[in-house]
Scaffold this active site. Structure first.
Site, PDB file in Angstrom:
ATOM      1  N   CYS A  77       0.833  -1.211   0.000  1.00 11.57           N
ATOM      2  CA  CYS A  77       0.000   0.000   0.000  1.00 11.57           C
ATOM      3  C   CYS A  77       0.873   1.268   0.000  1.00 11.57           C
ATOM      4  O   CYS A  77       1.534   1.538  -0.991  1.00 11.57           O
ATOM      5  CB  CYS A  77      -0.991  -0.068   1.158  1.00 11.57           C
ATOM      6  SG  CYS A  77      -2.461   0.903   0.797  1.00 11.57           S
ATOM      7  N   ARG A 136      -7.884   2.609   1.647  1.00 12.20           N
ATOM      8  CA  ARG A 136      -7.467   3.852   0.967  1.00 12.20           C
ATOM      9  C   ARG A 136      -6.338   3.520  -0.011  1.00 12.20           C
ATOM     10  O   ARG A 136      -5.281   4.158  -0.030  1.00 12.20           O
ATOM     11  CB  ARG A 136      -7.022   4.909   1.984  1.00 12.20           C
ATOM     12  CG  ARG A 136      -8.178   5.396   2.852  1.00 12.20           C
ATOM     13  CD  ARG A 136      -7.736   6.336   3.940  1.00 12.20           C
ATOM     14  NE  ARG A 136      -7.138   7.522   3.376  1.00 12.20           N
ATOM     15  CZ  ARG A 136      -5.914   7.984   3.686  1.00 12.20           C
ATOM     16  NH1 ARG A 136      -5.164   7.352   4.554  1.00 12.20           N
ATOM     17  NH2 ARG A 136      -5.474   9.059   3.125  1.00 12.20           N
ATOM     18  N   HIS A 171      -3.233  -4.938   1.728  1.00 12.70           N
ATOM     19  CA  HIS A 171      -2.553  -5.322   2.976  1.00 12.70           C
ATOM     20  C   HIS A 171      -2.650  -6.835   3.180  1.00 12.70           C
ATOM     21  O   HIS A 171      -3.628  -7.294   3.791  1.00 12.70           O
ATOM     22  CB  HIS A 171      -3.234  -4.634   4.167  1.00 12.70           C
ATOM     23  CG  HIS A 171      -2.958  -3.183   4.276  1.00 12.70           C
ATOM     24  ND1 HIS A 171      -2.031  -2.668   5.153  1.00 12.70           N
ATOM     25  CD2 HIS A 171      -3.477  -2.124   3.620  1.00 12.70           C
ATOM     26  CE1 HIS A 171      -1.991  -1.350   5.041  1.00 12.70           C
ATOM     27  NE2 HIS A 171      -2.866  -0.996   4.112  1.00 12.70           N
ATOM     28  N   GLU A 173      -1.025  -8.658   5.219  1.00 11.15           N
ATOM     29  CA  GLU A 173      -0.812  -8.999   6.636  1.00 11.15           C
ATOM     30  C   GLU A 173      -2.120  -8.993   7.426  1.00 11.15           C
ATOM     31  O   GLU A 173      -2.229  -9.650   8.454  1.00 11.15           O
ATOM     32  CB  GLU A 173       0.228  -8.054   7.262  1.00 11.15           C
ATOM     33  CG  GLU A 173      -0.239  -6.652   7.625  1.00 11.15           C
ATOM     34  CD  GLU A 173      -0.418  -5.698   6.436  1.00 11.15           C
ATOM     35  OE1 GLU A 173      -0.246  -6.129   5.289  1.00 11.15           O
ATOM     36  OE2 GLU A 173      -0.757  -4.520   6.677  1.00 11.15           O
TER      37      GLU A 173
HETATM   38  N1  GLN Z   1      -3.730   6.328   1.250  1.00 11.01           N
HETATM   39  C1  GLN Z   1      -2.440   6.101   1.823  1.00 11.01           C
HETATM   40  C2  GLN Z   1      -1.370   6.937   1.136  1.00 11.01           C
HETATM   41  O1  GLN Z   1      -1.643   7.580   0.196  1.00 11.01           O
HETATM   42  C3  GLN Z   1      -2.066   4.631   1.737  1.00 11.01           C
HETATM   43  C4  GLN Z   1      -3.002   3.824   2.595  1.00 11.01           C
HETATM   44  C5  GLN Z   1      -2.416   2.563   3.135  1.00 11.01           C
HETATM   45  O2  GLN Z   1      -1.202   2.371   3.177  1.00 11.01           O
HETATM   46  N2  GLN Z   1      -3.281   1.701   3.580  1.00 11.01           N
HETATM   47  O3  GLN Z   1      -0.267   6.945   1.538  1.00 11.01           O
END
Ligand code: GLN
Length: 188
Positions: A77, A136, A171, A173
């Protein structure tokens, strides 16, 4: 074998449990010098704007790029956002140029648009089904020529590999998925 968890910010604790399940040791990395003692690294999810600031404030940028030449990194992410390569739409994010993808941040919307779904992962001619949590999450918008897609969600690439590095928009994990940790670090 010991794997480092970049612990400047974000969701690193759960990764150490996955590594323990895979019989791998882990250590929290807070100073660049500690990279000398590990043979792989996880850049966790979190907030890539904050991570960008902290990486520079703590002088991690050059050591991380040097580390990436010799050892595998798994980015999840925000970690993938930090590993991305090409132009970013958000100037507050300063990526490390490790995997040749460009990404759009928060591509599915806000926290309330976070979701869980099943994915099929293609690994070395085998297909594995996993559960993936997207929070996100970013979307990969451009793939460089040497980037292999390991999984897609509704046609969009969500798991990629380039050389010994792996980047995920979700994610693993959070669903106890150790497949990518195994893939990234199993051979080191
Ligand atoms: N939206 C976050 C970002 O832009 C990432 C979100 C996440 O790591 N779960 O950094």
């Amino acid at each position: 074998m010991k794997i480092g968890l970049l612990a400047l910010q974000g969701d690193y604790e759960k990764h150490s449990q996955i590594l323990t399940q895979l019989d791998m040791q882990s250590v929290l990395i807070r100073y660049p010098k500690q990279l000398d003692d590990v043979s792989g690294l996880i850049i966790p999810g979190g907030e890539s704007t904050t991570m960008s600031k902290l990486i520079d404030a703590t002088h991690f940028r050059r050591p991380l790029k040097a580390f990436a030449q010799d050892y595998p990194i798994l980015g999840t992410c925000a970690g993938l956002i930090m590993m991305s390569y090409l132009e970013q739409l958000d100037s507050r994010v300063k990526p490390l140029n490790i995997i040749a993808v460009s990404v759009g941040r928060n591509a599915y919307g806000r926290q309330q648009n976070s979701f869980v779904d099943q994915l099929t992962v293609n690994v070395d001619d085998q297909q594995k089904s996993i559960t993936a949590t997207f929070i996100r999450a970013p979307q990969i918008t451009t793939l460089g020529p040497d980037v292999e897609v390991l999984a897609r969600h509704n046609t969009m690439p969500v798991a990629v590999r380039q050389g010994h590095h792996i980047g995920l928009t979700f994610h693993p994990e959070l669903n106890d998925v150790g497949l990518f940790h195994q893939l990234a670090f199993g051979g080191v």
